[in-house]
Design an enzyme around this catalytic site. Structure first.
Site, PDB file in Angstrom:
ATOM      1  N   GLU A 103      44.521  -2.052 -79.013  1.00  0.00           N
ATOM      2  CA  GLU A 103      45.432  -2.845 -78.576  1.00  0.00           C
ATOM      3  C   GLU A 103      45.224  -3.891 -79.952  1.00  0.00           C
ATOM      4  O   GLU A 103      45.561  -5.230 -79.265  1.00  0.00           O
ATOM      5  CB  GLU A 103      43.369  -3.696 -77.304  1.00  0.00           C
ATOM      6  CG  GLU A 103      43.980  -2.545 -75.839  1.00  0.00           C
ATOM      7  CD  GLU A 103      45.364  -2.365 -75.323  1.00  0.00           C
ATOM      8  OE1 GLU A 103      45.939  -3.146 -75.305  1.00  0.00           O
ATOM      9  OE2 GLU A 103      46.007  -1.180 -75.602  1.00  0.00           O
ATOM     10  N   SER A 140      22.857   9.305 -13.523  1.00  0.00           N
ATOM     11  CA  SER A 140      21.955   9.129 -13.279  1.00  0.00           C
ATOM     12  C   SER A 140      20.980   8.102 -14.807  1.00  0.00           C
ATOM     13  O   SER A 140      19.162   8.506 -14.631  1.00  0.00           O
ATOM     14  CB  SER A 140      20.984  10.330 -12.830  1.00  0.00           C
ATOM     15  OG  SER A 140      21.736  10.606 -11.873  1.00  0.00           O
TER      16      SER A 140
END
Length: 841
Positions: free
Chosen positions: A111, A489
């Protein structure tokens, strides 16, 4: 002789610098000098113009000193095991010193080979970029950038990626400022942590994991060189699609490293001949458990800290949080397996439920299939899309672009509710679930019925496991927290808790018989009935009514207690939604009010916690990216907890911060009664756990939902099963047959190595021997704790509430020979026996 006249005095004022002014006039009078002056003035004007247009509003480069890149949030289990991460940008932040020299040399060579010598801008590179830009004007092609690493940092973090000359000018100005504010190491550290390298990897460490499955410190020379070619355009150097192009570019980087003296000729030759060696693209999944749990954690974190960086420094997708969750990975696996197996058992024989989704078929099907985000993580099952059907086989495709074949013989199960085979019913574009079968694939069915399960620590409220359906990748709807269902229940213990608070005892006699109420002229008379239209059994004890889940006894107890007290009890333990108490109607006593698995499980945990309030928590604490704790679920102060050395005094403990929402003696009485549900009631399938277990089954009208909620002194779980759009599950569906076996499968694995701990009776409870059926006090006979159906049992009473009437020994039912032999023990005081049995039985 005449005198001469005086001459007038003449004075000349001369300003200092007159010489300079004169020199300036001379220069201005000279043609060459005038040109020089005009040129300098023009440069000043241009510079001022550049500052006004480009530099005036640029951000301060010094802010990079405090730059913190967006980091994912990482979640760990209760023991620190990595579980999950929330990330839109996969990034791991490292310091400059943590990057190997090999990696730094590779990126410098690829780079910006003059990085350590230039002042922010490489003029040679700029000149080349200008020539390239001029040559491509009007061609529609993009010129090369010529940016240094410093300029790339400026572009990515401060300027933006606009393609224009103005952006390049701003970039250059900022590059100079950055070089003045930061050291070269600081600039390179930011670059290596921030740059995008493909595969949703930001930063070199993340890319190293994505492409090679290893950390940067383990990268070889050719691997580091490959990563260094990616900053410009990762998609151009895909290791699978553009292998030759990627290899050529990698070799170029190796050549530059060799030219720059970073590697020897031998290293260069060996690296150049090496293959790319990348791994297949894989999703970043730490584990395959807890997807529903993790989604619930995500929602909670977003509510507390926000989603993105704009919401604050601790956002979920940028803040780099470290989250310690309460998830127990082992318990989560057990819960997940148990619920899935229960769903499959119920669904067996019901036929194919249909496709899991559908996409429009064309050449772009792999992308559309991946975008549908439908998957499965169960055994060797996979999701696939039907590409085409020809004759007796179907071509199927997978998300990675591969394909396979499924024969008609491998999809013979009927489509649910029809006589048509699944193979005939499926169409191109349908997303189905398959499993390998020899060299081909066979159809598998995801159950249409679903459900939710949650496991909680009843001492702390921590949620240890959560499963909200068959698979979160098929449907993210969490039935453990989001599905509103009638508990049936399983709500009854709280009706009886209210009754115990208002004068009843476990031995109170309640009539199991017809019960009707007048609801007004419009609604008329409402008559209740037992499950399955079972006939009433006459006067029975409260305990018997709970164990056998008798509806008529429950509504009668609720009526005598007052529905306002029942509704208050449901609100106190959090079964009803906060601020939305149930209506005061008798149907609520039978579980007609909607709730969630989480709320029901937490309510039963409160019972096991001697009635003290609990709040379900999934997060223990949260730390920021630097390790500072910014949230703690248990925020109680604890003096002396952080002492450097033990001072010899009693162990410091944080004070209790929860309130008593149920009378502790009432809570224990309900737990003691609910143990009978497991011993001889509707949940006897759990008796083989061979440890104290309490709980209650539930079945709603239809039946549309089946439940079990309960557990041990140290672990409580809740389960419901039903269709997402409520409909009958079939007449045989009951909580004891379907839901309780799921908990049994879970508990056998989860409790295998847990100590057997009895439920602890709270202070004031009196254990009294009674006849189990009549509720009368018994003398001279001892309970046989090894016989679940023994005539004489220990019952828990509040002070001064024990039965006054007794039953004679000859009135007791005749015990079975084996049980009778065990029951004949020597006479001894009750206190001795209770101490021997741990004070419980």
């Amino acid at each position: 002789m005449a005198e001469p006249e005086d001459e007038p005095l003449k004075l000349r004022l001369t300003r200092e610098g007159g010489a300079a002014l004169g020199w300036g006039r001379g220069v201005w009078a000279n043609r060459i000098g005038r040109s020089v002056v005009l040129a300098v003035a023009a440069l000043i004007v241009v510079w001022f113009g550049v500052w006004m247009v480009f530099a005036r509003d640029l951000p301060d480069a010094h802010q990079l000193l405090a730059y913190q890149p967006p980091l994912p949030t990482n979640v760990r289990g209760y023991d620190g095991t990595p579980i999950h991460s929330y990330a839109r940008e996969r990034r791991v932040q490292l310091s400059f010193d943590e990057y190997p020299k090999l990696v730094i040399d590779a990126f410098i060579s690829a780079e910006d080979k003059t990085f350590f010598s230039h002042g922010g801008v490489d003029y040679t590179g700029v000149a080349g970029a200008v020539v390239d830009y001029v040559s491509k004007i009007g061609s529609g092609r993009r010129a090369r950038g010529g940016s240094t690493i410093t300029q790339q940092v400026a572009k990515n973090l401060l300027v933006g990626n606009e393609y224009s000359i103005g952006r390049k000018v701003k970039e250059a100005i900022l590059a100079y400022r950055i070089e003045a504010a930061l050291s070269k190491k600081q600039i390179l550290e930011i670059y290596l942590n921030q740059i995008f390298l493909g595969r949703n990897a930001y930063g070199v460490q993340s890319a190293s994991r994505a492409y090679f499955g290893k950390d940067v410190g383990e990268l070889t020379l050719p691997e580091a060189a490959y990563l260094a070619i990616l900053p410009k355009a990762p998609s151009n150097y895909d290791p699978d699609r553009d292998t030759k192009k990627a290899t050529d570019r990698r070799n170029y980087v190796l050549t530059e490293m060799n030219k720059n003296g970073y590697i020897t000729d031998d290293q260069y030759a060996a690296a150049r001949s090496a293959p790319l060696g990348t791994v297949n693209r894989v999703a970043a999944r730490e584990t395959d458990v807890g997807d529903y749990f993790m989604e619930e954690v995500r929602r909670s974190l977003i509510a507390k800290f926000g989603e993105t960086a704009k919401d604050g420094p601790y956002s979920v997708y940028s803040g780099g949080l470290w989250v310690r969750s309460s998830l127990d990975p082992a318990l989560q696996t057990y819960a997940q397996d148990a619920l899935r197996d229960g769903l499959l058992r119920f669904d067996r024989g019901h036929g194919w439920s249909g496709p899991s989704g559908h996409i429009a078929m064309d050449d772009e099907w792999p992308g559309k299939f991946a975008a549908a985000n439908i998957g499965i993580s169960y055994k060797d099952w996979r999701t696939a899309v039907v590409l085409a059907k020809t004759g007796g086989a179907a071509q199927i495709g997978f998300a990675n672009g591969s394909s396979g074949t499924m024969s008609a013989a491998s999809a013979t199960m009927p489509r649910h509710g029809t006589a048509t085979s699944a193979f005939s019913a499926m169409q191109p574009g349908d997303i189905i679930v398959v499993a390998p079968e020899g060299s081909n694939w066979a159809l598998r069915n995801v159950p249409e019925v679903s459900g939710g399960m949650m496991v909680q620590n009843p001492h702390t409220g921590q949620v240890l496991a959560m499963q909200g359906g068959f698979d979160a990748r098929l449907a993210s709807f969490n039935r453990a927290t989001q599905a509103l269902r009638q508990p049936g229940s399983s709500f009854k213990p709280f009706v009886y808790a209210a009754a115990l608070d208002h004068g009843m005892t476990p031995a109170s006699i309640i009539v199991d018989g017809p019960f009707c109420v007048y609801q007004g002229a419009r609604l008329g008379q409402k008559c209740f009935r037992n499950f399955g239209n079972a006939r009433g059994a006459g006067p029975q004890t409260m305990r018997w009514g709970v164990e056998q889940s008798r509806n008529l006894m429950t509504v009668r107890a609720a009526s005598e207690t007052g529905m306002d007290n029942v509704v208050k009890m449901a609100d106190a333990v959090g079964i009803s939604a906060p601020g939305k108490p149930y209506p005061k109607v008798l149907a609520i006593a039978l579980g007609a009010g909607e709730t969630t698995v989480m709320r029901m499980t937490n309510a039963f945990s409160i019972l096991a916690n001697n009635g003290r309030a609990l709040k379900p928590t999934l997060i223990d604490f949260v730390q920021d990216r630097n390790g500072k704790v910014i949230y703690r679920a248990d925020g109680r102060p604890c003096d002396r907890c952080n002492m450097a050395q033990y001072d010899g005094k009693p162990m410091p403990r944080p004070p209790a911060s929860t309130k008593q929402v149920i009378d502790p003696m009432t809570a224990y009485q309900v737990v003691h009664i609910a143990e009978g549900v497991v011993q001889r009631g509707t949940a006897t399938v759990l008796r083989d756990l061979n440890r104290p277990i309490f709980g209650k089954t539930g079945t709603t009208s239809g039946p549309t939902n089946v439940w079990f909620v309960g557990g041990s002194q140290d672990l409580v779980g809740g389960i419901y099963m039903g269709f997402d759009t409520p409909r009958s599950m079939g007449g045989y569906a009951q909580g004891g047959r379907i839901a309780a076996p799921i908990f049994d499968q879970f508990a056998k694995r989860a409790m295998k190595d847990m100590p057997v701990v009895p439920f602890r009776a709270t202070a004031g409870i009196r254990m009294v021997r009674i006849d189990r059926r009549s509720g009368k006090r018994v003398y001279g006979v001892w309970p046989n704790i090894d016989d679940p159906k023994a005539a004489v049992i220990w019952e828990a009473f509040k002070p001064e509430s024990e039965p006054r009437r007794s039953i004679r020994k000859d009135e007791l039912p005749v015990a079975r020979p084996k049980a009778a032999a065990k029951a004949q023990s020597t006479n001894r005081p009750d206190s001795d026996f209770l101490q021997r049995q741990g004070g419980i039985y």
